[in-house]
Design a protein around this motif. Structure first.
Motif, PDB file in Angstrom:
ATOM      1  N   LEU A 546       0.827  -1.203   0.000  1.00 26.40           N
ATOM      2  CA  LEU A 546       0.000   0.000   0.000  1.00 26.40           C
ATOM      3  C   LEU A 546       0.865   1.258   0.000  1.00 26.40           C
ATOM      4  CD1 LEU A 546      -2.753   1.375   0.223  1.00 26.40           C
ATOM      5  CD2 LEU A 546      -2.604   1.112   2.698  1.00 26.40           C
ATOM      6  N   GLU A 547       1.903   1.277   0.833  1.00 28.64           N
ATOM      7  CA  GLU A 547       2.692   2.491   0.981  1.00 28.64           C
ATOM      8  C   GLU A 547       3.614   2.755  -0.202  1.00 28.64           C
ATOM      9  OE1 GLU A 547       2.989   2.945   5.761  1.00 28.64           O
ATOM     10  OE2 GLU A 547       4.289   1.457   4.845  1.00 28.64           O
ATOM     11  N   TRP A 548       4.203   1.703  -0.772  1.00 27.04           N
ATOM     12  CA  TRP A 548       5.172   1.898  -1.841  1.00 27.04           C
ATOM     13  C   TRP A 548       4.535   1.856  -3.232  1.00 27.04           C
ATOM     14  CZ3 TRP A 548       9.647   3.840  -0.513  1.00 27.04           C
ATOM     15  CH2 TRP A 548      10.164   3.591   0.769  1.00 27.04           C
ATOM     16  N   TYR A 549       3.341   1.288  -3.349  1.00 29.28           N
ATOM     17  CA  TYR A 549       2.739   1.107  -4.674  1.00 29.28           C
ATOM     18  C   TYR A 549       1.523   1.986  -4.915  1.00 29.28           C
ATOM     19  CZ  TYR A 549       5.592  -3.155  -5.103  1.00 29.28           C
ATOM     20  OH  TYR A 549       6.634  -4.042  -5.188  1.00 29.28           O
ATOM     21  N   ALA A 550       0.997   2.660  -3.881  1.00 30.27           N
ATOM     22  CA  ALA A 550      -0.194   3.483  -4.084  1.00 30.27           C
ATOM     23  C   ALA A 550       0.095   4.649  -5.035  1.00 30.27           C
ATOM     24  CB  ALA A 550      -0.714   4.007  -2.745  1.00 30.27           C
ATOM     25  N   TRP A 551       1.307   5.236  -4.918  1.00 31.31           N
ATOM     26  CA  TRP A 551       1.703   6.253  -5.898  1.00 31.31           C
ATOM     27  C   TRP A 551       2.278   5.509  -7.100  1.00 31.31           C
ATOM     28  CZ3 TRP A 551       0.637  10.825  -7.450  1.00 31.31           C
ATOM     29  CH2 TRP A 551       1.490  11.520  -8.306  1.00 31.31           C
ATOM     30  N   CYS A 586      -5.682   2.808 -11.690  1.00 31.80           N
ATOM     31  CA  CYS A 586      -6.758   2.649 -10.706  1.00 31.80           C
ATOM     32  C   CYS A 586      -6.794   1.220 -10.178  1.00 31.80           C
ATOM     33  CB  CYS A 586      -8.100   3.014 -11.340  1.00 31.80           C
ATOM     34  SG  CYS A 586      -8.334   4.776 -11.649  1.00 31.80           S
ATOM     35  N   LEU A 587      -6.612   0.264 -11.070  1.00 29.73           N
ATOM     36  CA  LEU A 587      -6.637  -1.142 -10.653  1.00 29.73           C
ATOM     37  C   LEU A 587      -5.464  -1.454  -9.738  1.00 29.73           C
ATOM     38  CD1 LEU A 587      -8.325  -3.654 -10.986  1.00 29.73           C
ATOM     39  CD2 LEU A 587      -7.017  -4.241 -13.022  1.00 29.73           C
ATOM     40  N   GLN A 588      -4.277  -0.921 -10.061  1.00 31.80           N
ATOM     41  CA  GLN A 588      -3.116  -1.142  -9.197  1.00 31.80           C
ATOM     42  C   GLN A 588      -3.363  -0.580  -7.803  1.00 31.80           C
ATOM     43  OE1 GLN A 588       0.832  -0.125 -10.651  1.00 31.80           O
ATOM     44  NE2 GLN A 588       1.439   0.673  -8.655  1.00 31.80           N
ATOM     45  N   MET A 589      -3.889   0.638  -7.728  1.00 36.10           N
ATOM     46  CA  MET A 589      -4.124   1.248  -6.419  1.00 36.10           C
ATOM     47  C   MET A 589      -5.160   0.471  -5.627  1.00 36.10           C
ATOM     48  SD  MET A 589      -4.059   5.315  -7.289  1.00 36.10           S
ATOM     49  CE  MET A 589      -4.132   5.758  -5.565  1.00 36.10           C
ATOM     50  N   THR A 590      -6.205   0.008  -6.294  1.00 36.05           N
ATOM     51  CA  THR A 590      -7.264  -0.722  -5.603  1.00 36.05           C
ATOM     52  C   THR A 590      -6.755  -2.043  -5.046  1.00 36.05           C
ATOM     53  OG1 THR A 590      -8.999   0.261  -6.963  1.00 36.05           O
ATOM     54  CG2 THR A 590      -9.514  -1.836  -5.908  1.00 36.05           C
ATOM     55  N   ILE A 591      -6.022  -2.795  -5.851  1.00 41.66           N
ATOM     56  CA  ILE A 591      -5.566  -4.114  -5.417  1.00 41.66           C
ATOM     57  C   ILE A 591      -4.495  -4.003  -4.338  1.00 41.66           C
ATOM     58  CG2 ILE A 591      -4.415  -6.223  -6.160  1.00 41.66           C
ATOM     59  CD1 ILE A 591      -7.393  -5.984  -6.891  1.00 41.66           C
ATOM     60  N   THR A 592      -3.587  -3.045  -4.462  1.00 41.64           N
ATOM     61  CA  THR A 592      -2.554  -2.927  -3.434  1.00 41.64           C
ATOM     62  C   THR A 592      -3.158  -2.449  -2.115  1.00 41.64           C
ATOM     63  OG1 THR A 592      -1.968  -0.735  -4.296  1.00 41.64           O
ATOM     64  CG2 THR A 592      -0.644  -2.599  -5.030  1.00 41.64           C
ATOM     65  N   TRP A 593      -4.224  -1.628  -2.186  1.00 41.55           N
ATOM     66  CA  TRP A 593      -4.930  -1.278  -0.950  1.00 41.55           C
ATOM     67  C   TRP A 593      -5.592  -2.512  -0.352  1.00 41.55           C
ATOM     68  CZ3 TRP A 593     -10.370  -1.625  -0.348  1.00 41.55           C
ATOM     69  CH2 TRP A 593     -10.826  -1.223   0.905  1.00 41.55           C
ATOM     70  N   HIS A 594      -6.240  -3.292  -1.194  1.00 43.81           N
ATOM     71  CA  HIS A 594      -6.950  -4.487  -0.728  1.00 43.81           C
ATOM     72  C   HIS A 594      -5.983  -5.486  -0.090  1.00 43.81           C
ATOM     73  CE1 HIS A 594      -9.856  -7.712  -0.613  1.00 43.81           C
ATOM     74  NE2 HIS A 594      -9.121  -8.452  -1.419  1.00 43.81           N
ATOM     75  N   LEU A 595      -4.817  -5.688  -0.697  1.00 44.29           N
ATOM     76  CA  LEU A 595      -3.878  -6.699  -0.219  1.00 44.29           C
ATOM     77  C   LEU A 595      -2.950  -6.174   0.876  1.00 44.29           C
ATOM     78  CD1 LEU A 595      -2.872  -8.380  -3.612  1.00 44.29           C
ATOM     79  CD2 LEU A 595      -4.613  -9.112  -1.987  1.00 44.29           C
ATOM     80  N   GLY A 596      -2.702  -4.886   0.900  1.00 41.86           N
ATOM     81  CA  GLY A 596      -1.716  -4.357   1.831  1.00 41.86           C
ATOM     82  C   GLY A 596      -2.274  -3.803   3.118  1.00 41.86           C
ATOM     83  N   ARG A 597      -3.592  -3.617   3.212  1.00 36.66           N
ATOM     84  CA  ARG A 597      -4.166  -3.018   4.416  1.00 36.66           C
ATOM     85  C   ARG A 597      -4.148  -4.020   5.569  1.00 36.66           C
ATOM     86  NH1 ARG A 597      -9.786  -4.256   5.193  1.00 36.66           N
ATOM     87  NH2 ARG A 597     -10.347  -5.941   3.779  1.00 36.66           N
ATOM     88  N   ARG A 598      -4.165  -3.504   6.777  1.00 37.15           N
ATOM     89  CA  ARG A 598      -4.218  -4.356   7.962  1.00 37.15           C
ATOM     90  C   ARG A 598      -5.575  -5.049   8.030  1.00 37.15           C
ATOM     91  NH1 ARG A 598      -1.282  -4.309  12.919  1.00 37.15           N
ATOM     92  NH2 ARG A 598      -2.449  -5.162  14.681  1.00 37.15           N
ATOM     93  N   GLN A 599      -5.564  -6.336   8.284  1.00 34.40           N
ATOM     94  CA  GLN A 599      -6.794  -7.115   8.307  1.00 34.40           C
ATOM     95  C   GLN A 599      -7.517  -6.960   9.643  1.00 34.40           C
ATOM     96  OE1 GLN A 599      -7.748  -8.938   5.322  1.00 34.40           O
ATOM     97  NE2 GLN A 599      -6.196  -7.411   4.810  1.00 34.40           N
TER      98      GLN A 599
END
Length: 661
Positions: A546-551, A586-599
């Protein structure tokens, strides 16, 4: 007459309770007795009932649970049963699984036992349990040349006890829907603006962020942050100290000064390299009819005395017959030329990070460990009790990945330059390089020359966590394997080892994986690798997405123009035409948020609530493990307070206890 106080705990997850009746039968050495109970529909409850048996049943061996229903089979998640007998002693019967149907579920008394140490009744139980498990947990080949997987074409075909609990399922599926909605909103918003400057990515740079996410947004062009990511970013696994100038490096005529600088750094031990040769020749994806592109960069970096890692040169492609002298890009090049070269490196790093170091080296390896554990180690086995908390949810998250993320038409095919089949070929190449040493940080970091570097924070934290896990493993192993010959003589343990190396990992003995354990030390090392891979390593590789790939420009998922072969003609249009378009971004940001966020249902390392071990000595070992992790947390927190860029991914409280996302 014997009076027994029976306590039954129901799971805390949604729908764990049941309205069905349950018949509970105590089986002791001298007899059996039954009582009937109704699990409370409220989750997380524990109920106690008294059973008066005609006589003392003797030492309790088993509890049998049989659920009765008329019309609706209302599944019940039983955590454990505890029974206090006439003499005041309590026997524990761990369950932690769903009770379904009307077939009796037999739970043995929870003391860990090796094969051959058990009474005949326990030996018969463990043999029958393994026979049933091997029918339930079957191997399958997802793709030829890759590790085997659980035999389940879709999540609904998984064994019920490997499925997400309801909260996890709801959160996972809600976050996918929320991400899809966010993508639609971003697409609508960007219709009103341009898409021809790097600043235009700001139009979609909203949503969940952290201080580091904003730092990447501001500083992604800086050479210092570019180099830092090789040490402590989302993928700290590729960098190695150079012991000679790379053989595939070609220095064009007129680069004598650069060669002298490289050789000086080499002599000082401060020259490092990151080689993406694994990508050479991988076919690139075609997305919505547009050909995407891949490269195989070679990066040379120097370590300054203060610990900063700075790039010195980037070679985008290996030499070829058509281009025997590839272009070498330098920090002194025009800013857009140098930025484009670094973008190609970051795109290549995205591919290897996601496929080699994330999917293969953690997810697929963890799944092999999980399936082999369920097939070869009965519930009474101490190694099963040690490992089972670390395989929670792994089979389902991997099955979902194979049907949504890396499937035909999945996310990789829609947005990533290795999609469309290249990702499978890359995984095959990566498996050929997957060695036992590469999964063990003391060996891997030594092989890569990264020991003792103050600014290598991943390396420091990984080594300390390895040592803590190793002490925990050794503490458990020594309770049950007092001598090496006990290790050699355990048929279930040896079968488990062979199942992982020869079956699940496809004859990996050629790459250093053991096919048997001869000593305590060998067993402890292997178990430490298993737990480290399923917890610490996945945390280090997954959390930074999330932090390195959102941008998106910092880690583009695809490149839409061929890699540059010269430094001429590079304009902003060239850079924007190479980076992902709006939909891909948009797809990259969405998936990295989905996979990188704290569960939300995250279980921190070592903090699992399941009590598989009954003995006080094993519980003491776990308690010491937890104290060691707490002490490390304090140390990392204190260190990070002194850093300009804190490294948080390997704080024990941030590491999940298994691969769950």
């Amino acid at each position: 007459m014997g009076r027994y106080r029976v306590r039954v705990a129901t799971g805390a997850a949604l729908f764990s309770g049941s309205h069905n009746r349950v018949r509970l039968r105590l089986v002791g050495a001298r007899g059996a007795a039954e009582l009937e109970l109704r699990p409370r529909p409220a989750r997380g409850e524990e109920e106690e009932q008294v059973l008066d048996a005609p006589e003392d049943l003797g030492p309790l061996r088993f509890v049998e649970l049989r659920k009765l229903h008329w019309l609706l089979d209302d599944a019940w998640f039983c955590e454990r049963v505890a029974v206090r007998g006439p003499n005041g002693a309590e026997a524990a019967f761990p369950c932690y699984r769903w009770v379904r149907g009307e077939r009796a579920l037999r739970l043995p008394e929870g003391t860990a036992r090796l094969a051959g140490d058990s009474l005949d009744v326990f030996q018969q139980h463990r043999e029958q349990e393994l026979e049933e498990r091997q029918q339930t947990y079957r191997w399958a080949t997802w793709k030829e040349g890759l590790p085997l997987t659980i035999a389940a074409d879709r999540k609904e075909n998984l064994p019920p006890n490997m499925r997400f609990h309801e909260e996890k399922r709801l959160d996972f599926e809600w976050s996918l829907k929320a991400g899809a909605l966010e993508m639609v909103l971003k697409r609508v918003y960007t219709l009103l603006g341009s898409w021809n400057r790097l600043e235009d990515y700001d139009q979609i740079f909203w949503g969940q962020k952290s201080a580091l996410t904003e730092r990447v947004h501001r500083c992604w062009k800086d050479d210092e942050l570019f180099g830092y990511q090789f040490l402590n970013g989302a993928n700290p696994m590729l960098l190695r100290r150079a012991t000679s100038l790379p053989r595939r490096l070609v220095l064009p005529v007129g680069m004598e000064e650069l060669q002298a600088q490289l050789e000086k750094e080499l002599q000082n031990g401060s020259l490092f390299e990151a080689d993406f040769i694994l990508l050479d020749g991988i076919p690139a994806n075609v997305i919505r009819g547009e050909q995407q592109h891949l490269a195989a960069p070679l990066v040379l970096l120097k370590m300054e005395p203060g610990g900063k890692l700075l790039p010195m040169a980037i070679q985008i492609q290996p030499p070829s017959p058509s281009s025997p002298t590839p272009t070498l890009f330098l920090p002194s090049d025009p800013p857009l030329v140098w930025l484009l070269a670094k973008s190609w490196v970051r795109n290549s790093d995205f591919q290897l990070h996601q496929l080699q170091y994330h999917l293969l080296n953690t997810h697929l390896v963890a799944e092999v460990i999980a399936v082999a554990t369920m097939r070869c180690l009965p519930g009474l086995h101490p190694i099963f009790k040690l490992l089972v908390p670390h395989i929670r949810y792994t089979m389902e998250i991997n099955t979902r990945a194979r049907t949504q993320l890396i499937s035909d038409g999945g996310i990789f095919d829609q947005a990533v330059s290795t999609g469309g089949g290249g990702h499978i070929e890359l995984l095959r190449r990566a498996l050929a390089q997957l060695t036992y040493r590469s999964l063990c940080p003391p060996d891997d970091l030594a092989d890569r020359g990264l020991l003792g570097i103050p600014s290598a924070l991943y390396a420091q934290d990984a080594l300390r966590l390895w040592e803590i896990i190793a002490r925990y493993v050794e503490g458990i192993v020594c309770l049950f394997y007092q001598r090496d010959d006990v290790v050699r003589g355990d048929p279930e343990l040896q079968a488990w080892c062979r199942e992982i190396t020869k079956v699940g990992l496809c004859q990996a003995q050629d790459r250093g994986f053991p096919i048997s354990f001869q000593t305590q030390a060998q067993l402890c090392h292997f178990l430490t690798m298993c737990i480290f891979t399923c917890t610490v390593q996945h945390g280090a590789i997954n959390q930074g997405q999330l932090e390195w790939y959102a941008w998106v420009p910092n880690a583009p998922c695809t490149m839409r123009m061929p890699p540059p072969t010269s430094k001429d003609g590079v304009t902003m249009a060239t850079v924007m035409g190479s980076l992902p378009d709006i939909q891909q971004s948009c797809l990259q940001m969405t998936i990295t948020w989905h996979l990188g966020r704290r569960q939300p249902d995250m279980v921190p390392l070592g903090r699992h609530k399941e009590k598989y071990f009954s003995g006080s000595k094993a519980k003491a070992v776990l308690s010491q493990f937890q104290r060691d992790l707490e002490n490390l947390e304090v140390d990392i927190t204190a260190r990070n307070e002194q850093l300009d860029l804190p490294y948080e991914y390997l704080k024990p409280s941030h590491i999940e206890n298994s691969v769950t996302i």
